[in-house]
Design an enzyme around this catalytic site. Structure first.
Site, mmCIF file in Angstrom:
data_model
loop_
_atom_site.group_PDB
_atom_site.id
_atom_site.type_symbol
_atom_site.label_atom_id
_atom_site.label_comp_id
_atom_site.label_asym_id
_atom_site.label_seq_id
_atom_site.Cartn_x
_atom_site.Cartn_y
_atom_site.Cartn_z
ATOM 1 N N ASP A 150 -0.093 8.221 -7.759
ATOM 2 C CA ASP A 150 1.183 8.521 -7.094
ATOM 3 C C ASP A 150 2.394 8.364 -8.009
ATOM 4 O O ASP A 150 3.314 9.184 -7.966
ATOM 5 C CB ASP A 150 1.368 7.619 -5.866
ATOM 6 C CG ASP A 150 0.340 7.884 -4.782
ATOM 7 O OD1 ASP A 150 -0.324 8.939 -4.832
ATOM 8 O OD2 ASP A 150 0.198 7.032 -3.884
ATOM 9 N N ARG A 183 0.828 -1.199 0.000
ATOM 10 C CA ARG A 183 0.000 0.000 0.000
ATOM 11 C C ARG A 183 0.866 1.254 0.000
ATOM 12 O O ARG A 183 2.035 1.226 0.348
ATOM 13 C CB ARG A 183 -0.918 0.008 1.241
ATOM 14 C CG ARG A 183 -1.808 -1.221 1.370
ATOM 15 C CD ARG A 183 -2.809 -1.355 0.285
ATOM 16 N NE ARG A 183 -3.874 -0.382 0.497
ATOM 17 C CZ ARG A 183 -4.896 -0.215 -0.299
ATOM 18 N NH1 ARG A 183 -5.011 -0.941 -1.369
ATOM 19 N NH2 ARG A 183 -5.802 0.684 -0.047
ATOM 20 N N CYS A 184 0.229 2.345 -0.366
ATOM 21 C CA CYS A 184 0.858 3.666 -0.409
ATOM 22 C C CYS A 184 1.536 3.943 0.945
ATOM 23 O O CYS A 184 0.945 3.663 1.980
ATOM 24 C CB CYS A 184 -0.226 4.696 -0.691
ATOM 25 S SG CYS A 184 0.358 6.403 -0.736
ATOM 26 N N PRO A 185 2.730 4.428 0.930
ATOM 27 C CA PRO A 185 3.561 4.946 -0.151
ATOM 28 C C PRO A 185 4.604 3.952 -0.657
ATOM 29 O O PRO A 185 5.501 4.325 -1.405
ATOM 30 C CB PRO A 185 4.247 6.141 0.494
ATOM 31 C CG PRO A 185 4.514 5.665 1.895
ATOM 32 C CD PRO A 185 3.301 4.816 2.251
ATOM 33 N N ASP A 200 -2.341 -1.433 -5.516
ATOM 34 C CA ASP A 200 -2.832 -0.272 -4.780
ATOM 35 C C ASP A 200 -3.385 0.746 -5.774
ATOM 36 O O ASP A 200 -2.641 1.272 -6.601
ATOM 37 C CB ASP A 200 -1.694 0.354 -3.968
ATOM 38 C CG ASP A 200 -2.145 1.533 -3.126
ATOM 39 O OD1 ASP A 200 -3.357 1.845 -3.127
ATOM 40 O OD2 ASP A 200 -1.286 2.143 -2.478
#
Length: 110
Positions: free
Chosen positions: A59, A26-28, A53
């Site tokens: 992103d 998942r982010c980041p 994600d």
């Protein structure tokens, strides 16, 4: 198209991208892994990040713009070409759908 085919589809197959496998992260973390791989590469090299994600679709291009790179390809990887994880699933319940996998390819700039 399988993740393996994604590397051949970029830039007419002229250059083969280095794959950064960030599926399930998942982010980041997908962008962090992509940035780490970019530090080890030079201008003009291609990196493809595979991510489940949904935030990575926003992103990665934002990171690329801020760093002087450019996104040259983005596509969903065909279902059934993901790495399968075997597990016991009760017969009365169907397995949950696998998350979409996106392949986003960046050409490194400066």
């Amino acid at each position: 198209m399988s993740p393996d085919d994604a590397t051949d589809a970029v830039a007419g197959g002229a250059r083969e991208p280095v794959v950064v496998d960030a599926r399930g992260l998942r982010c980041p973390v997908p962008v962090i892994r992509l940035a780490a791989a970019a530090r080890e590469r030079g201008t003009g090299d291609l990196l493809t990040v595979w991510s489940t994600d949904p935030a990575a679709r926003l992103d990665v291009p934002a990171w690329a713009r801020m760093r002087g790179h450019r996104v040259v390809d983005e596509h969903e990887v065909a279902e059934g070409h993901e790495v399968a994880q075997e597990r016991d699933v009760p017969q009365e319940r169907e397995p949950a759908a696998a998350p979409s996998v996106w392949a986003i390819t960046v050409e490194l700039g400066r």
